[in-house]
Motif scaffolding. Structure first.
Motif, PDB file in Angstrom:
ATOM      1  N   PHE A  30       0.816  -1.209   0.000  1.00 59.12           N
ATOM      2  CA  PHE A  30       0.000   0.000   0.000  1.00 59.12           C
ATOM      3  C   PHE A  30       0.850   1.259   0.000  1.00 59.12           C
ATOM      4  N   SER A  31       2.157   1.120   0.262  1.00 62.26           N
ATOM      5  CA  SER A  31       3.008   2.300   0.415  1.00 62.26           C
ATOM      6  C   SER A  31       3.070   3.139  -0.833  1.00 62.26           C
ATOM      7  N   HIS A  32       2.835   2.545  -1.990  1.00 62.23           N
ATOM      8  CA  HIS A  32       2.943   3.288  -3.234  1.00 62.23           C
ATOM      9  C   HIS A  32       1.637   3.970  -3.609  1.00 62.23           C
ATOM     10  N   MET A  33       0.631   3.846  -2.748  1.00 64.75           N
ATOM     11  CA  MET A  33      -0.627   4.519  -3.003  1.00 64.75           C
ATOM     12  C   MET A  33      -0.647   5.844  -2.246  1.00 64.75           C
ATOM     13  N   GLY A 142       2.116   9.174   2.706  1.00 59.49           N
ATOM     14  CA  GLY A 142       1.627   8.220   3.692  1.00 59.49           C
ATOM     15  C   GLY A 142       2.671   7.728   4.665  1.00 59.49           C
ATOM     16  N   ASP A 143       3.948   8.021   4.406  1.00 66.60           N
ATOM     17  CA  ASP A 143       5.018   7.580   5.293  1.00 66.60           C
ATOM     18  C   ASP A 143       5.601   8.715   6.124  1.00 66.60           C
ATOM     19  N   ASN A 144       5.164   9.942   5.892  1.00 64.42           N
ATOM     20  CA  ASN A 144       5.750  11.104   6.553  1.00 64.42           C
ATOM     21  C   ASN A 144       4.676  12.008   7.125  1.00 64.42           C
ATOM     22  N   TYR A 145       5.124  12.937   7.971  1.00 64.96           N
ATOM     23  CA  TYR A 145       4.227  13.944   8.522  1.00 64.96           C
ATOM     24  C   TYR A 145       4.591  15.298   7.917  1.00 64.96           C
ATOM     25  N   TRP A 371     -14.507  -3.616   3.489  1.00 67.10           N
ATOM     26  CA  TRP A 371     -14.191  -3.733   2.076  1.00 67.10           C
ATOM     27  C   TRP A 371     -13.320  -2.558   1.653  1.00 67.10           C
ATOM     28  N   ILE A 372     -12.236  -2.858   0.967  1.00 68.57           N
ATOM     29  CA  ILE A 372     -11.329  -1.825   0.483  1.00 68.57           C
ATOM     30  C   ILE A 372     -11.979  -1.127  -0.711  1.00 68.57           C
ATOM     31  N   PRO A 373     -11.941   0.212  -0.755  1.00 65.79           N
ATOM     32  CA  PRO A 373     -12.528   0.916  -1.896  1.00 65.79           C
ATOM     33  C   PRO A 373     -11.712   0.668  -3.163  1.00 65.79           C
ATOM     34  N   SER A 374     -12.366   0.823  -4.287  1.00 70.23           N
ATOM     35  CA  SER A 374     -11.691   0.581  -5.563  1.00 70.23           C
ATOM     36  C   SER A 374     -10.616   1.635  -5.828  1.00 70.23           C
ATOM     37  N   GLU A 375     -10.821   2.844  -5.292  1.00 74.39           N
ATOM     38  CA  GLU A 375      -9.801   3.877  -5.472  1.00 74.39           C
ATOM     39  C   GLU A 375      -8.672   3.660  -4.479  1.00 74.39           C
ATOM     40  N   TYR A 377      -6.123   3.290  -1.561  1.00 77.59           N
ATOM     41  CA  TYR A 377      -6.238   3.030  -0.124  1.00 77.59           C
ATOM     42  C   TYR A 377      -4.835   2.940   0.448  1.00 77.59           C
ATOM     43  N   CYS A 378      -4.621   3.557   1.603  1.00 76.35           N
ATOM     44  CA  CYS A 378      -3.295   3.546   2.231  1.00 76.35           C
ATOM     45  C   CYS A 378      -3.407   2.968   3.629  1.00 76.35           C
ATOM     46  N   GLU A 379      -2.661   1.918   3.880  1.00 71.68           N
ATOM     47  CA  GLU A 379      -2.713   1.265   5.176  1.00 71.68           C
ATOM     48  C   GLU A 379      -2.196   2.170   6.286  1.00 71.68           C
TER      49      GLU A 379
END
Length: 452
Positions: A30-33, A142-145, A371-375, A377-379
């Motif tokens: 998911f990191s690349h989303m 998604g990996d940073n603030y 359910w994960i959305p089709s667009e 999603y970031c864990e």
């Protein structure tokens, strides 16, 4: 020098060591989303609807802003500077070792120490100055603030490396709090602490005591190989590598004892080449404790030290403290419980300490599935919602099931959330209230469809 997803986060060395390796980059799928911003949590930490105040300075928010009030509340705590805190003890032991082992020309310590730089840095300081490519996974929102598109909470202490070299320093240590979105378990926390070191050498310093060294030079126009950069001579690289490994071997021997078994593992960082991780055999297990390497000459040159070559290393203070003192849960570093803190009030920083657990409270475990959305999603955005609502009551989050509907091909995730207070027993009623709030927020913020 400090990046990693493994125990006690390290990049640029000390949570980039293993998280973003070039060969087999270790990231969640998911990191690349692109993660959605959790903007609903800004309200308590902003001075106006469009600004955020951090350490007395106001920053304009934009579409990159994703730093929550939970995270901002940790800024300025500076656990590594609180006397007798376990992180302070580790930092002081490292600092004391370098002060005593490495003396400058005038009898003063060779390495200067900086442990009070504010954690808000520019994106250029955090990434660009370290030659981290624009598309590198370590930059992901998604990996940073991010405070905004131009400012962020540093993800590693290496963010200060270029500035210190540019100021004319050849040998320094930097310690501080760093911030990264990550998984939730006993060894990961969105705020942790790093310490890194940098040492630069002129040709005279490197070759002065080497037989035949007067015929050696630092630079050449050669080819880049697995062992060296194209601009470095093999003689220079091997001497710098030897200095680096000898320095770090002495450091871990000082911390863990002279009989410690170590090994070196080749790895990748954008800002060093060649690069290595050190692993130690501690109580029968091989543990990664730091990352290091020969600094990329392009970085050194850009900072104004074109006639020098150097090394850098970085380590995680929490990781070392958990290993050395037997601390089982990273959340304990933020505890104000005297039963924890008094165990580290010792007369000498090198005194042996074995943490004594106190009142292990029972966990409360609840599942959440959706359910994960089709667009996109970031864990990590899911983890941030849990942290924002549950705070330090959350001990662990595990993805325990992934289900793909045979007809619709929709994907469902089921996570197990472990709630445990460090000092008292939680009731099912208070956990249920938090859990319902998480379910509601996940649906609203991430667009998932609950299976509650």
């Amino acid at each position: 020098m400090a990046v990693s997803r493994n125990l006690i986060q390290k990049m640029p060395y000390g949570k980039m060591v293993s998280r973003w390796r070039l060969q087999g980059i270790i990231t969640s799928s998911f990191s690349h989303m692109w993660c959605r911003s959790i903007v609903s949590d800004f309200s308590a930490s902003i001075s106006t609807p469009n600004t955020m105040e951090v350490l007395g300075k106001s920053y304009v928010l934009d579409d990159f802003s994703n730093t929550t009030k939970k995270i901002i509340s940790k800024v300025g705590k500076n656990l590594h500077n609180q006397r007798h805190h376990p992180l302070w003890l580790i930092k002081e032991r490292v600092k004391d070792h370098f002060y005593k082992q490495y003396i400058g020309r005038f009898g003063t310590p060779l390495f200067s120490v900086y442990d009070d730089f504010p954690p808000v840095v520019t994106v250029e300081q955090n990434f660009d100055s370290l030659l981290i490519p624009k598309d590198h996974p370590s930059r992901l929102k998604g990996d940073n603030y991010y405070i905004n598109r131009f400012h962020m909470l540093r993800s590693h202490t290496s963010a200060h490396q270029w500035d210190l070299i540019h100021s004319g320093l050849d040998a320094f240590l930097v310690a501080g709090d760093v911030y990264r979105c990550d998984q939730i378990d006993k060894t990961h926390y969105p705020v942790f602490h790093q310490l890194e070191g940098v040492r630069l050498f002129s040709d005279h310093e490197l070759f002065n005591n080497v037989r035949g060294g007067e015929g050696f030079c630092l630079f050449e126009q050669g080819l880049r190989t697995s062992q060296k950069q194209e601009i470095h001579t093999m003689e220079a690289v091997k001497l710098v590598e030897h200095s680096l490994k000898r320095t770090l071997t002495k450091l871990v021997a000082h911390l863990f004892g002279d009989e410690l078994e170590i090994r070196w593992v080749d790895c990748y960082f954008p800002f060093t080449h060649p690069s290595f991780e050190m692993e130690i055999n501690y109580q029968g297990k091989w543990l990664e404790v730091l990352g290091c390497g020969v600094m990329e000459q392009q970085l050194v040159n850009s900072a104004g030290a074109e006639n020098k070559i150097g090394w850098a290393f970085g380590l995680g203070l929490e990781r070392l403290a958990m290993i050395l003192y037997g601390i089982p849960d990273i959340r304990l570093f933020w505890s104000k419980d005297e039963r924890f803190l008094k165990q580290f009030e010792v007369p000498h920083i090198d005194q042996k300490i074995e943490f004594q657990p106190f009142s292990k409270c029972p966990p409360v475990i609840n599942d959440i599935s959706f359910w994960i959305p089709s667009e996109k999603y970031c864990e990590n955005a899911f983890y941030e919602i849990i942290r924002t609502i549950g705070g330090d009551l959350i001990e662990n989050v595990d993805l325990i099931d992934v289900y793909v509907h045979p007809k619709t091909k929709r994907v469902s995730h089921c996570y197990q959330i472990t709630y445990r207070h460090l000092e008292r027993t939680l009731t099912q009623k208070e956990v249920s209230s938090i859990h319902r709030a998480i379910e509601k927020s996940v649906v609203q913020e991430l667009g998932v469809e609950g299976r509650f």
